[in-house]
Design an enzyme around this catalytic site. Sequence first.
Site, PDB file in Angstrom:
ATOM      1  CG  ASN A   7      -1.856   1.174   1.277  1.00 23.64           C
ATOM      2  OD1 ASN A   7      -1.824   2.052   0.428  1.00 23.64           O
ATOM      3  ND2 ASN A   7      -2.707   1.208   2.288  1.00 23.64           N
ATOM      4  CE  LYS A  14       0.236   3.056   6.262  1.00 24.87           C
ATOM      5  NZ  LYS A  14      -1.169   3.334   6.674  1.00 24.87           N
ATOM      6  NE  ARG A  94      -6.243   2.171  -0.049  1.00 21.26           N
ATOM      7  CZ  ARG A  94      -6.142   3.373   0.474  1.00 21.26           C
ATOM      8  NH1 ARG A  94      -4.969   3.845   0.848  1.00 21.26           N
ATOM      9  NH2 ARG A  94      -7.211   4.129   0.617  1.00 21.26           N
ATOM     10  CG  HIS A 184     -12.923   4.077   3.650  1.00 24.33           C
ATOM     11  ND1 HIS A 184     -13.633   5.145   4.152  1.00 24.33           N
ATOM     12  CD2 HIS A 184     -11.620   4.378   3.826  1.00 24.33           C
ATOM     13  CE1 HIS A 184     -12.807   6.057   4.616  1.00 24.33           C
ATOM     14  NE2 HIS A 184     -11.572   5.608   4.415  1.00 24.33           N
ATOM     15  N   GLY A 214     -12.823   6.639  11.008  1.00 18.37           N
ATOM     16  CA  GLY A 214     -11.444   6.938  11.362  1.00 18.37           C
ATOM     17  C   GLY A 214     -11.190   8.399  11.069  1.00 18.37           C
ATOM     18  CG  ASN A 215      -7.843  11.854  10.235  1.00 16.84           C
ATOM     19  OD1 ASN A 215      -8.346  12.628  11.051  1.00 16.84           O
ATOM     20  ND2 ASN A 215      -7.017  12.265   9.291  1.00 16.84           N
ATOM     21  N   GLY A 216     -10.482   9.429   8.225  1.00  9.41           N
ATOM     22  CA  GLY A 216     -11.376   9.447   7.070  1.00  9.41           C
ATOM     23  C   GLY A 216     -12.480   8.446   7.347  1.00  9.41           C
ATOM     24  NE  ARG A 245     -10.219  13.137   3.931  1.00  5.78           N
ATOM     25  CZ  ARG A 245     -10.090  11.827   3.704  1.00  5.78           C
ATOM     26  NH1 ARG A 245     -11.167  11.071   3.600  1.00  5.78           N
ATOM     27  NH2 ARG A 245      -8.901  11.285   3.587  1.00  5.78           N
ATOM     28  CG  ASP A 287      -5.936  11.426  18.029  1.00  5.93           C
ATOM     29  OD1 ASP A 287      -6.792  10.812  18.691  1.00  5.93           O
ATOM     30  OD2 ASP A 287      -4.837  10.954  17.727  1.00  5.93           O
ATOM     31  CG  ASN A 339      -9.895   1.947  19.368  1.00  2.49           C
ATOM     32  OD1 ASN A 339      -9.659   0.988  20.070  1.00  2.49           O
ATOM     33  ND2 ASN A 339      -9.336   2.092  18.170  1.00  2.49           N
ATOM     34  CD  GLU A 390      -8.761  -0.765   4.651  1.00  7.37           C
ATOM     35  OE1 GLU A 390      -9.115  -0.126   3.657  1.00  7.37           O
ATOM     36  OE2 GLU A 390      -8.222  -0.248   5.656  1.00  7.37           O
TER      37      GLU A 390
END
Length: 405
Positions: A7, A14, A94, A184, A214-216, A245, A287, A339, A390
Amino acid sequence: MKILVINCGSSSLKYQLMDMADESVLCKGAIERIGLKIEGGEENVIVKVGGEKFTYDKELPTHTDAFNEVKYILSEGEHKVVDSFSEIDAIGHRVVQGGDKYKSSVLVTDDVANDIKELSPLAPLHNPANLQGYEACVNVVGKDVPQVFVFDTAFHSTMPPKAYMYAIPYEYYEKYGVRKYGFHGTSHKFVSHRVADKMGKDFNDLKIITCHLGNGSSIAAVEKGKVIDTSMGFTPLDGFMMGTRSGAVDPSAVTFIMKKENLTPDEMDTILNKKSGVNAVSGVSSDDRDICAAQAQGNDRAILAHEMQAYEIAKFIGSYVAAMNGVDAIVFTGGIGENGCWLRSKICSYLGFLGVNIDEDINNKTVKGAEAELTNENDRVRVFILATDEELMIAQDTKEIVSKL
C-alpha cells in the site's frame, strides 16, 4: 501460497507478507519519508515480526529503493522470514480509484497500469502513488511475479445510477466521469462478509450498514451482497464530517467563502480537506482521543464537534435503513469505530426506532482489535464492533486471481 500486500503513498510504503495456508502474517511494517532527508536519527523503517517491533533509519530516495529494502527485510536481513524472495508467489496492491472500468480486482498488465495512470485525475493524491508501488516492484522483481490491483472503489460498483449520479449537467459525467464512486470499499467488503459469518447467515440474504470511522470515514448500505449506496462521493471529501474533512457542505457556501476570501480552487480544496471537520469545529485536534479528553474537561467546542459527528452519522444510517427498507446489522469498524465508545453510544441512542438498545458495559469495555456484539442475537437489529483487515482482503482477492493462472 505466500502473498505480499503493498500500500503505497506519495512518500510511504506499507507492506505485509501473509502465508495464505492459514492466513497468518509473517511480517509487516512500513517505510516512511521516501525521497526525504532523514535527520536526527529519525527511524523511518518499521519491521514487525513474531510479536516484536524493530525500527531503524535509512534514506531511500525512491519507491524502488524502498521496495528493495522490503525485499532485503523479508529475505535477507536479520529478521528475515523467507529464505528467498522467490518464495513469494504474488503481490497485491491497494489502488484507490478504479473508475467505471474496474468493478473487481484484476491481474496487472501494461494496459491495466496505463488505465490507472489515466484515472489519476480522479484521485491525484493516491493513484500515482499506488502506481509507483507497482512500478517499484517491477523494477526489483520484473514481471515474473504476478501482481494484482485491488480497488477501493470496486465494492461500491454495484450502486445503481439513481445512487451514484449527481443532478448536474449530464455532460460532466460523460466527459469527466463526475459521479459518486465511494471509497474504503475493501474495508466495507471485509466487515460486511465478517458480520454475516458472525451471525451465521448467508451474506446474500442480509441488509447491512457498515460504518468505517477513522480520520477518514464512510458508511455503506449493503443489501443482499451488493452496495446500494455509500457516503463518500466523487472524492473522499463527501459524506459526513471527519478528522480534517468537512463532509457535505452547501456548494453555495463554498463559492461564497471563495469570493469573500479571494481563494483559488486549490486553496479552497485545502481548507475543505485539511482544515475543516472535527479539527476545525473543536479547535482542539483531529484525533478522537484528544476530542474525548477535551470533552471530559467540558470543552464546549469539543462537545459540539462530537455531537455533530454522531448526529450526522446517525442520519446516514437512518437514510440507508429507508433505502433498503430495513436493516439486519450495523457494524462499527476503523480506528474510531473500534475504539470510540462515546461516539458509538451516542449514535446508537438515535436508533431506538429500530429497537437498538446496546449493552453499555460491553461498549465501554471493548478494546482495540476486539470483536464484540453490543446487542443480543435475538434482537431485530444487531450491532457489532469488528476489526477491519484490508490487507487480508487484498491478499484473499490476490490469491483468488492468481490461483486461476
